[in-house]
Write a protein that holds these residues in place. Structure first.
Motif, PDB file in Angstrom:
ATOM      1  N   PHE A 138      12.335  -2.037 -18.303  1.00 14.37           N
ATOM      2  CA  PHE A 138      12.007  -1.168 -17.606  1.00 14.37           C
ATOM      3  C   PHE A 138      11.595   0.081 -19.035  1.00 14.37           C
ATOM      4  CE2 PHE A 138      13.857  -3.144 -14.606  1.00 14.37           C
ATOM      5  CZ  PHE A 138      13.299  -2.967 -13.435  1.00 14.37           C
ATOM      6  N   SER A 139      10.286   0.592 -17.954  1.00 15.08           N
ATOM      7  CA  SER A 139       9.435   2.587 -19.209  1.00 15.08           C
ATOM      8  C   SER A 139      10.615   2.935 -17.808  1.00 15.08           C
ATOM      9  CB  SER A 139       8.322   2.691 -17.997  1.00 15.08           C
ATOM     10  OG  SER A 139       8.172   2.602 -16.639  1.00 15.08           O
ATOM     11  N   ALA A 140      10.327   4.319 -18.651  1.00 18.12           N
ATOM     12  CA  ALA A 140      10.565   5.171 -17.959  1.00 18.12           C
ATOM     13  C   ALA A 140      10.070   5.203 -16.826  1.00 18.12           C
ATOM     14  CB  ALA A 140      10.233   6.712 -18.727  1.00 18.12           C
ATOM     15  N   PRO A 141      11.051   6.065 -15.462  1.00 11.82           N
ATOM     16  CA  PRO A 141      10.454   6.213 -14.508  1.00 11.82           C
ATOM     17  C   PRO A 141       9.180   7.206 -13.812  1.00 11.82           C
ATOM     18  CG  PRO A 141      12.554   7.183 -14.459  1.00 11.82           C
ATOM     19  CD  PRO A 141      12.582   6.941 -15.744  1.00 11.82           C
ATOM     20  N   TYR A 142       8.600   6.529 -12.962  1.00  7.42           N
ATOM     21  CA  TYR A 142       6.992   6.872 -12.765  1.00  7.42           C
ATOM     22  C   TYR A 142       6.727   7.835 -11.486  1.00  7.42           C
ATOM     23  CZ  TYR A 142       4.992   2.408 -11.132  1.00  7.42           C
ATOM     24  OH  TYR A 142       4.598   1.483 -10.568  1.00  7.42           O
ATOM     25  N   PRO A 183       0.854  -1.446  -0.331  1.00  6.12           N
ATOM     26  CA  PRO A 183      -0.027  -0.097   0.135  1.00  6.12           C
ATOM     27  C   PRO A 183       0.824   1.262  -0.238  1.00  6.12           C
ATOM     28  CG  PRO A 183       0.446  -0.877   2.597  1.00  6.12           C
ATOM     29  CD  PRO A 183       0.914  -2.306   1.838  1.00  6.12           C
ATOM     30  N   PRO A 184       0.184   1.879  -0.570  1.00  2.00           N
ATOM     31  CA  PRO A 184      -1.313   2.420  -1.391  1.00  2.00           C
ATOM     32  C   PRO A 184      -1.308   2.204  -2.393  1.00  2.00           C
ATOM     33  CG  PRO A 184       0.204   4.495  -1.396  1.00  2.00           C
ATOM     34  CD  PRO A 184       1.449   3.413  -0.405  1.00  2.00           C
ATOM     35  N   PHE A 185       0.174   1.529  -3.580  1.00  2.00           N
ATOM     36  CA  PHE A 185       0.668   0.872  -4.427  1.00  2.00           C
ATOM     37  C   PHE A 185      -0.514   0.209  -4.952  1.00  2.00           C
ATOM     38  CE2 PHE A 185       4.003   3.767  -3.787  1.00  2.00           C
ATOM     39  CZ  PHE A 185       4.115   4.617  -4.802  1.00  2.00           C
ATOM     40  N   GLN A 245      -3.765  13.302  -9.696  1.00  2.00           N
ATOM     41  CA  GLN A 245      -4.970  13.015  -9.590  1.00  2.00           C
ATOM     42  C   GLN A 245      -5.012  12.083  -8.198  1.00  2.00           C
ATOM     43  OE1 GLN A 245      -8.293  12.373 -12.633  1.00  2.00           O
ATOM     44  NE2 GLN A 245      -7.800  14.656 -12.942  1.00  2.00           N
ATOM     45  N   PHE A 246      -3.739  11.035  -9.097  1.00  2.00           N
ATOM     46  CA  PHE A 246      -3.183   9.269  -8.699  1.00  2.00           C
ATOM     47  C   PHE A 246      -2.652   9.457  -7.543  1.00  2.00           C
ATOM     48  CE2 PHE A 246      -3.201   7.392 -13.581  1.00  2.00           C
ATOM     49  CZ  PHE A 246      -4.748   7.555 -13.325  1.00  2.00           C
ATOM     50  N   VAL A 247      -1.797  10.392  -7.257  1.00  2.00           N
ATOM     51  CA  VAL A 247      -0.794  11.105  -6.322  1.00  2.00           C
ATOM     52  C   VAL A 247      -2.194  12.076  -5.080  1.00  2.00           C
ATOM     53  CG1 VAL A 247       1.337  12.366  -5.469  1.00  2.00           C
ATOM     54  CG2 VAL A 247       1.582  11.186  -7.862  1.00  2.00           C
ATOM     55  N   PHE A 290      -2.195   3.268  -6.773  1.00  2.00           N
ATOM     56  CA  PHE A 290      -1.798   4.221  -7.610  1.00  2.00           C
ATOM     57  C   PHE A 290      -1.974   3.436  -8.660  1.00  2.00           C
ATOM     58  CE2 PHE A 290       1.770   6.545  -8.728  1.00  2.00           C
ATOM     59  CZ  PHE A 290       1.541   7.599  -9.308  1.00  2.00           C
ATOM     60  N   ASP A 291      -0.330   2.097  -8.510  1.00  2.00           N
ATOM     61  CA  ASP A 291      -0.315   1.052 -10.015  1.00  2.00           C
ATOM     62  C   ASP A 291      -1.373   0.883 -10.603  1.00  2.00           C
ATOM     63  OD1 ASP A 291       2.489   1.794  -9.582  1.00  2.00           O
ATOM     64  OD2 ASP A 291       2.772  -0.101  -8.277  1.00  2.00           O
TER      65      ASP A 291
END
Ligand code: GLN
Length: 261
Positions: A109-113, A39-41, A242-244, A55-56
């Motif tokens: 891996f993607s760009a860092p998020y 949590p909270p991902f 918004q997610f943040v 979040f994820d």
């Protein structure tokens, strides 16, 4: 008819995209692998507490929309995630996963998020470590296969580190006075500390910054491109913020805390 036609085309395109990674039912879903104990991902929630939320999951939904497939979530142990990706059981991993050179050898891996760091949880009232070296020779509980586990082994010594498949089990070990510390990522630490506020304190030491990325199977450049597009879009259109606001707990500013003292 038109809708149907375009709809089919989208599915065919998505199938081609996922076909590259060899998953069997790739025409039906975009499959996210995660460990819903962070949590909270990612955690269990929603009506009845049975859905994986966090979040994820919001980020993964935006990626699935970009790809044109509904999202399906596979919840598994953290240390099973990258093997599952490699075996084609999942299309992408979002699990608050830190981009590391070791992992990047086996997956893309993607760009860092998200920027994260490790912190230490202690039992309230126990003497708090003031430097990383204070972990030396002390007992530490961690989640198996995490960057926190690596940090703990380096600082406390392999023989002093107890590894659990679940973050909660590591925290319970601390609360049961079986270990001195838990080393864990900051956001889940804040979450566990709030839930068990009478028992736990959170200590920040000089741990390095870590960056979370979305992992895809090595070589799946098509999906990786869609992931990066989706990440750029959610940042640009304000959904990321918004997610943040919805999911993350604002970490107190240490400078402000010192000023108040
Ligand atoms: N960020 C840490 C890592 O990548 C922990 C992730 C997790 O436990 N879900 O190892």
């Amino acid at each position: 008819m038109k809708t149907f036609l375009y709809g089919s085309l989208a599915v065919v395109a998505a199938a081609a995209l996922l076909g590259a990674c060899g998953r069997q039912d790739s025409t039906t879903y975009l499959v996210m692998g995660t460990n819903a104990e962070f949590p909270p991902f990612e955690m269990r929630g929603g009506p009845g507490g049975t859905k994986v939320v966090g979040f994820d999951v919001e980020v993964a939904k935006a990626i699935a929309a970009k790809v044109g497939l509904p999202l399906k979530i596979e919840d598994m142990k953290f240390d099973s995630l990258l093997p599952a990706l490699d075996a084609g059981k999942v299309d992408m991993v979002l699990a608050g996963m830190t981009i590391t050179p070791d992992r990047a050898r086996n997956v893309d891996f993607s760009a860092p998020y998200y920027k994260a760091t490790q912190v230490v949880l202690i039992r309230k009232g126990d003497p708090a470590p003031t430097r990383k070296e204070d972990l030396q020779g002390r007992t530490v509980a961690v989640q198996l296969g995490t960057t926190g586990a690596g940090v703990a082994v380096e600082l406390a010594g392999q023989e002093n580190v107890r590894q659990f498949t679940s973050t909660m089990d590591a925290v319970v070990e601390l609360m049961n006075t079986k270990v001195d510390f838990v080393v864990i990522d900051e956001q889940p630490a804040i979450n566990f500390q709030k839930r068990n506020a009478p028992d736990l304190d959170l200590v920040r030491l000089a741990f390095a910054d870590e960056f979370y990325g979305v992992a895809v199977k090595k070589g799946n450049a098509e999906l990786l491109a869609r992931v990066n597009e989706a990440l750029a879009e959610i940042v640009a259109d304000g959904r990321y913020d918004q997610f943040v606001d919805q999911w993350l707990i604002q970490a107190p500013d240490p400078a402000a805390e010192t000023a108040a003292e």
